[in-house]
Design a protein around this motif. Structure first.
Motif, PDB file in Angstrom:
ATOM      1  N   GLY A   1       0.811  -1.206   0.000  1.00 27.01           N
ATOM      2  CA  GLY A   1       0.000   0.000   0.000  1.00 27.01           C
ATOM      3  C   GLY A   1       0.851   1.266   0.000  1.00 27.01           C
ATOM      4  O   GLY A   1       0.493   2.269  -0.607  1.00 27.01           O
ATOM      5  N   THR A   2       2.009   1.185   0.655  1.00 20.52           N
ATOM      6  CA  THR A   2       2.905   2.330   0.714  1.00 20.52           C
ATOM      7  C   THR A   2       3.293   2.796  -0.680  1.00 20.52           C
ATOM      8  O   THR A   2       3.409   3.987  -0.935  1.00 20.52           O
ATOM      9  N   ALA A   3       3.495   1.835  -1.588  1.00 19.94           N
ATOM     10  CA  ALA A   3       3.971   2.175  -2.926  1.00 19.94           C
ATOM     11  C   ALA A   3       2.876   2.807  -3.779  1.00 19.94           C
ATOM     12  O   ALA A   3       3.159   3.473  -4.767  1.00 19.94           O
ATOM     13  N   LEU A   4       1.606   2.592  -3.395  1.00 19.08           N
ATOM     14  CA  LEU A   4       0.525   3.085  -4.247  1.00 19.08           C
ATOM     15  C   LEU A   4       0.031   4.468  -3.844  1.00 19.08           C
ATOM     16  O   LEU A   4      -0.841   5.034  -4.480  1.00 19.08           O
ATOM     17  N   ILE A   5       0.596   5.005  -2.781  1.00 18.38           N
ATOM     18  CA  ILE A   5       0.028   6.240  -2.256  1.00 18.38           C
ATOM     19  C   ILE A   5       0.223   7.406  -3.228  1.00 18.38           C
ATOM     20  O   ILE A   5      -0.636   8.288  -3.331  1.00 18.38           O
ATOM     21  N   ILE A   6       1.310   7.400  -4.008  1.00 17.50           N
ATOM     22  CA  ILE A   6       1.543   8.498  -4.958  1.00 17.50           C
ATOM     23  C   ILE A   6       0.457   8.515  -6.046  1.00 17.50           C
ATOM     24  O   ILE A   6      -0.239   9.525  -6.203  1.00 17.50           O
ATOM     25  N   PRO A   7       0.264   7.418  -6.802  1.00 16.79           N
ATOM     26  CA  PRO A   7      -0.787   7.476  -7.833  1.00 16.79           C
ATOM     27  C   PRO A   7      -2.181   7.665  -7.240  1.00 16.79           C
ATOM     28  O   PRO A   7      -3.018   8.333  -7.862  1.00 16.79           O
ATOM     29  N   ILE A   8      -2.442   7.119  -6.059  1.00 20.40           N
ATOM     30  CA  ILE A   8      -3.767   7.315  -5.465  1.00 20.40           C
ATOM     31  C   ILE A   8      -3.988   8.790  -5.150  1.00 20.40           C
ATOM     32  O   ILE A   8      -5.050   9.348  -5.419  1.00 20.40           O
ATOM     33  N   PHE A   9      -2.950   9.435  -4.647  1.00 16.06           N
ATOM     34  CA  PHE A   9      -3.066  10.877  -4.401  1.00 16.06           C
ATOM     35  C   PHE A   9      -3.317  11.621  -5.700  1.00 16.06           C
ATOM     36  O   PHE A   9      -4.213  12.477  -5.780  1.00 16.06           O
ATOM     37  N   LEU A  10      -2.533  11.305  -6.753  1.00 15.00           N
ATOM     38  CA  LEU A  10      -2.687  12.011  -8.026  1.00 15.00           C
ATOM     39  C   LEU A  10      -4.091  11.818  -8.591  1.00 15.00           C
ATOM     40  O   LEU A  10      -4.722  12.765  -9.087  1.00 15.00           O
ATOM     41  N   MET A  11      -4.586  10.569  -8.475  1.00  9.69           N
ATOM     42  CA  MET A  11      -5.891  10.252  -9.021  1.00  9.69           C
ATOM     43  C   MET A  11      -7.001  10.980  -8.262  1.00  9.69           C
ATOM     44  O   MET A  11      -7.882  11.602  -8.864  1.00  9.69           O
ATOM     45  N   LEU A  12      -6.956  10.918  -6.947  1.00  6.70           N
ATOM     46  CA  LEU A  12      -7.975  11.590  -6.146  1.00  6.70           C
ATOM     47  C   LEU A  12      -7.904  13.104  -6.338  1.00  6.70           C
ATOM     48  O   LEU A  12      -8.915  13.796  -6.309  1.00  6.70           O
ATOM     49  N   ASP A  13      -6.683  13.590  -6.572  1.00  2.00           N
ATOM     50  CA  ASP A  13      -6.520  15.019  -6.832  1.00  2.00           C
ATOM     51  C   ASP A  13      -7.238  15.409  -8.122  1.00  2.00           C
ATOM     52  O   ASP A  13      -7.923  16.423  -8.186  1.00  2.00           O
ATOM     53  N   ASN A  14      -7.084  14.577  -9.169  1.00  2.00           N
ATOM     54  CA  ASN A  14      -7.788  14.822 -10.422  1.00  2.00           C
ATOM     55  C   ASN A  14      -9.297  14.830 -10.236  1.00  2.00           C
ATOM     56  O   ASN A  14     -10.011  15.601 -10.865  1.00  2.00           O
ATOM     57  N   LEU A  15      -9.774  13.943  -9.381  1.00  2.00           N
ATOM     58  CA  LEU A  15     -11.221  13.802  -9.195  1.00  2.00           C
ATOM     59  C   LEU A  15     -11.745  14.760  -8.122  1.00  2.00           C
ATOM     60  O   LEU A  15     -12.910  14.686  -7.747  1.00  2.00           O
ATOM     61  N   HIS A  16     -10.886  15.616  -7.616  1.00  2.00           N
ATOM     62  CA  HIS A  16     -11.232  16.531  -6.530  1.00  2.00           C
ATOM     63  C   HIS A  16     -11.764  15.783  -5.320  1.00  2.00           C
ATOM     64  O   HIS A  16     -12.717  16.207  -4.678  1.00  2.00           O
ATOM     65  N   LEU A  17     -11.153  14.649  -5.036  1.00  2.00           N
ATOM     66  CA  LEU A  17     -11.561  13.868  -3.870  1.00  2.00           C
ATOM     67  C   LEU A  17     -10.533  13.942  -2.739  1.00  2.00           C
ATOM     68  O   LEU A  17     -10.645  13.225  -1.759  1.00  2.00           O
ATOM     69  N   THR A  18      -9.520  14.808  -2.901  1.00  2.00           N
ATOM     70  CA  THR A  18      -8.609  14.969  -1.764  1.00  2.00           C
ATOM     71  C   THR A  18      -9.279  15.886  -0.748  1.00  2.00           C
ATOM     72  O   THR A  18     -10.172  16.672  -1.093  1.00  2.00           O
ATOM     73  N   ASP A  19      -8.833  15.782   0.494  1.00  2.00           N
ATOM     74  CA  ASP A  19      -9.415  16.551   1.584  1.00  2.00           C
ATOM     75  C   ASP A  19     -10.912  16.286   1.694  1.00  2.00           C
ATOM     76  O   ASP A  19     -11.696  17.183   1.965  1.00  2.00           O
ATOM     77  N   ASN A  20     -11.284  15.059   1.479  1.00  2.00           N
ATOM     78  CA  ASN A  20     -12.684  14.682   1.404  1.00  2.00           C
ATOM     79  C   ASN A  20     -12.825  13.315   2.056  1.00  2.00           C
ATOM     80  O   ASN A  20     -12.040  12.418   1.789  1.00  2.00           O
ATOM     81  N   TYR A  21     -13.820  13.189   2.933  1.00  2.00           N
ATOM     82  CA  TYR A  21     -14.028  11.895   3.593  1.00  2.00           C
ATOM     83  C   TYR A  21     -14.108  10.750   2.608  1.00  2.00           C
ATOM     84  O   TYR A  21     -13.543   9.686   2.811  1.00  2.00           O
ATOM     85  N   PHE A  22     -14.872  10.999   1.543  1.00  2.00           N
ATOM     86  CA  PHE A  22     -15.202   9.933   0.619  1.00  2.00           C
ATOM     87  C   PHE A  22     -13.951   9.279   0.045  1.00  2.00           C
ATOM     88  O   PHE A  22     -13.841   8.053  -0.009  1.00  2.00           O
ATOM     89  N   GLY A  23     -12.988  10.108  -0.363  1.00  2.00           N
ATOM     90  CA  GLY A  23     -11.750   9.578  -0.933  1.00  2.00           C
ATOM     91  C   GLY A  23     -11.030   8.666   0.047  1.00  2.00           C
ATOM     92  O   GLY A  23     -10.636   7.542  -0.296  1.00  2.00           O
ATOM     93  N   LEU A  24     -10.888   9.130   1.271  1.00  2.00           N
ATOM     94  CA  LEU A  24     -10.147   8.353   2.269  1.00  2.00           C
ATOM     95  C   LEU A  24     -10.893   7.058   2.612  1.00  2.00           C
ATOM     96  O   LEU A  24     -10.283   5.995   2.753  1.00  2.00           O
ATOM     97  N   ILE A  25     -12.227   7.159   2.696  1.00  2.00           N
ATOM     98  CA  ILE A  25     -13.026   5.962   2.997  1.00  2.00           C
ATOM     99  C   ILE A  25     -12.784   4.908   1.922  1.00  2.00           C
ATOM    100  O   ILE A  25     -12.550   3.731   2.220  1.00  2.00           O
TER     101      ILE A  25
END
Lengths: 337, 293
Positions: free
Chosen positions: B135-159
């Motif tokens: 999971g540690t290795a995937l945090i970069i693309p997951i951040f980039l992806m959620l950033d594109n979808l405007h899901l960062t700083d959002n409960y839904f993304g983290l859930i």
């Protein structure tokens, strides 16, 4: 913290009738594809959410990670939504002398080697020990281990910084009262000190799980096998090697693989125990390094390249063990669905 | 040549002697294992004057709750206390993620073990492979992806991230539990007129409920523990979770160890209690799955 287990892969196939698949006779050749579809529709609907979530948040990110590792992606490009392909530039930076790759791999390997061997040795030893003590004492030891197992790694690591604190830490004061000169000893002042404490913390957190699993496995060895060995006059060492080991080996291999995966990915323990000074202390295993590159230096491409190398190394190492598990029949992958 | 009787005597003596050695080793090991946990609780209830003394007390002599008040009101040098916000975030995010992973995991486990489904093996291989990706290795693309979808700083993304990261294990564990329930029970219900879904809900689900709870506790602990995803995905201080709060606590006030240990205790205690309640089933379930297959 706890275990992903790796049992066999075969779907239930016990000769019992399975819902939705009548076991009598051959399939009616005239039954239309629609009927077949309807039969498969419900289970497919059941699988869909899981497949969707895994594709969305694991498979796609995995592809994107590889793509990102070939891009020049910093804070600027991120805000501008620019995609700048950069070929092998990130990998060149990493592999260049002074790029830090050698150090980081060495440190990751050190965590894995020290962490896994200590965890497995102590874990197996404690499992054997549990079989040699009375029920009451066994319960006491188990409860103590459960507390350690359940402690969140973040909280545990912070508690350890307090145990080993320079001025008021209880470890220094205890060692000093034993007559050793440890008053005001700074455990985090040297690379080797920081390393020892991180490894000790990892092992402390992992041993309970490993020993409880190994103990469960040991209880599976039938009593009469031991009796038979005793009748045949086998020594304790021979009994262990010829009777105990073959039966607990699958669990042992599984625990080793899991420990390798955990220790290769170590992040929380390093991050909390060095209190953000990982780079300063030069304790940068791959997991920490990629985080620093990506989120402290906002070099997402570079961080992604480190993460790709990390996955490749992990696959190379665990691949051997997984093949071993497949060979010994612990994982059964059936060719036909 | 020793007589058989005296030989038996020495063997028993040796056996007894070793038993005492094993007991001593076990007690020493148990003490070492529990000590950090004990010390955390001990320090959490001690006033600061006792904590910063060169000869530590092994019991809280001057028992106090002051550290807990301190921890909850701690402002991390930014003027606002985030503890209650972050505790609420942790509870909301982790509970939702656990619920999602259990529902998805139960459906998938039922699908692969109760139907003759094409691609079931493929799905299980997928689960296994996914489990090997750190999971540690995937945090970069997951951040980039959620950033594109405007899901960062959002409960839904983290859930979603937590649900996805605990799902593979949940499917494995639940599959083991589902296979332990005889299929004949559901068949009997269906003969009596239950629909297939009804049979799952009324027969299978109650029977695997202990397994569901164990898997749930595992998922809960994993997500409750996470620092990395919460730190990367949630950006504002009052949107964070407890592990991140704990981290800011360390870096900002290196000296308030009483408050820090109180914070650690608050974070660890619910998990430890939860865990002790279900551990028996968790261990036996895990071994059953791993050994029998």
């Amino acid at each position: 913290m706890v275990a992903p287990t790796v049992p066999d892969l075969a779907p239930a196939r016990t000769g019992r009738p399975i819902l939705g698949a009548p076991s009598y006779g051959r399939r009616n050749p005239r039954s239309s594809w629609r009927r077949a579809l309807r039969r498969q529709l419900l289970p497919l609907l059941f699988l869909l959410p899981s497949v969707g979530l895994i594709s969305f948040l694991t498979l796609y990110p995995l592809g994107r990670l590889i793509a990102t590792s070939f891009q020049n992606l910093g804070a600027f490009q991120l805000v501008q939504h620019k995609v700048v392909w950069d070929g092998l530039a990130n990998y060149r930076t990493i592999f260049a002398s002074g790029g830090g790759l050698g150090t980081s791999i060495l440190q990751t390997a050190l965590f894995v080697l020290a962490g896994v061997s200590l965890t497995m040795a102590i874990g197996t030893g404690v499992a054997l020990l549990l079989g040699r003590i009375g029920k009451v004492l066994r319960t006491v030891v188990t409860v103590c281990m459960l507390f350690a197992w359940a402690m969140p790694t973040s909280a545990a690591a912070i508690v350890w910084t307090w145990l080993f604190q320079q001025e008021y830490g209880v470890v220094n004061s205890m060692l000093t009262s034993l007559g050793l000169n440890f008053s005001n000893h700074n455990w985090f002042g040297s690379e080797i000190g920081a390393y020892s404490i991180i490894v000790a913390n990892i092992v402390w957190g992992a041993v309970p799980f490993v020993s409880l699993m190994m103990y469960s496995a040991l209880t599976l060895v039938p009593r009469d096998l031991y009796e038979a060995a005793a009748v045949d006059g086998a020594s304790a060492a021979i009994t262990f090697r010829k009777v105990t080991l073959p039966i607990v080996r699958p669990i042992f291999v599984l625990m080793t693989v899991l420990s390798i995966i955990w220790d290769a990915n170590v992040f929380n323990q390093v991050w909390y125990l060095t209190q953000g000074n990982a780079q300063l202390l030069n304790v940068v295993p791959l997991g920490v390094w990629q985080y620093i590159e990506a989120f402290s230096s906002t070099q997402y491409g570079l961080g992604a390249a480190v993460a790709v190398i990390m996955i490749l190394l992990l696959v190379a190492v665990t691949g051997y063990y997984i093949r071993l598990m497949v060979r010994t029949g612990q994982i059964k992958v059936e060719a036909k669905a | 040549m020793t007589s058989p009787i005296s030989m038996a005597g020495t063997r028993t003596a040796r056996y007894r002697y070793m038993t005492w050695v094993w007991r001593a080793v076990a007690i020493a090991f148990a003490a070492l294992t529990i000590f950090p946990v004990y010390w955390m609780v001990q320090s959490a209830f001690e006033p600061n004057s006792d904590i910063t003394s060169l000869t530590p007390n092994f019991f809280p002599v001057h028992f106090t709750f002051h550290n807990f008040v301190d921890a909850v009101n701690h402002t991390a040098g930014v003027g606002t206390a985030y503890f209650l916000d972050d505790a609420r975030n942790s509870v909301i995010v982790v509970t939702s993620a656990t619920a999602i992973t259990l529902v998805f995991g139960f459906l998938a486990a039922a699908a692969v073990s109760r139907f003759r489904l094409r691609g079931a093996s493929g799905f299980l291989v997928l689960i296994l492979v996914v489990q090997m990706v750190p999971g540690t290795a995937l945090i970069i693309p997951i951040f980039l992806m959620l950033d594109n979808l405007h899901l960062t700083d959002n409960y839904f993304g983290l859930i979603l991230v937590y649900a996805a990261s605990t799902l593979p294990f949940t499917v494995w564990a639940l599959r083991g539990f589902v296979r332990g329930v005889p299929i004949e029970l559901e068949e009997a219900a269906m003969v009596d007129g239950a629909t297939r879904f009804g049979a799952f809900r009324r027969i299978l689900l109650p029977l695997v409920l202990p397994g569901v709870i164990s898997a749930g506790v595992f998922a809960f602990i994993t997500s409750w523990n996470d620092f990395l995803a919460a730190d990367v995905i949630m950006q504002q201080n009052n949107h964070q979770t407890l592990p991140v709060w704990l981290y800011s606590f360390t870096t900002n006030t290196g000296t308030d160890y009483g408050g820090l240990m109180a914070g650690c205790t608050i974070m660890a205690l619910p998990v430890v209690i939860f865990f002790l309640l279900v551990q028996r089933r968790l261990v036996s379930g895990l071994t059953a799955g791993a050994v029998k297959g």
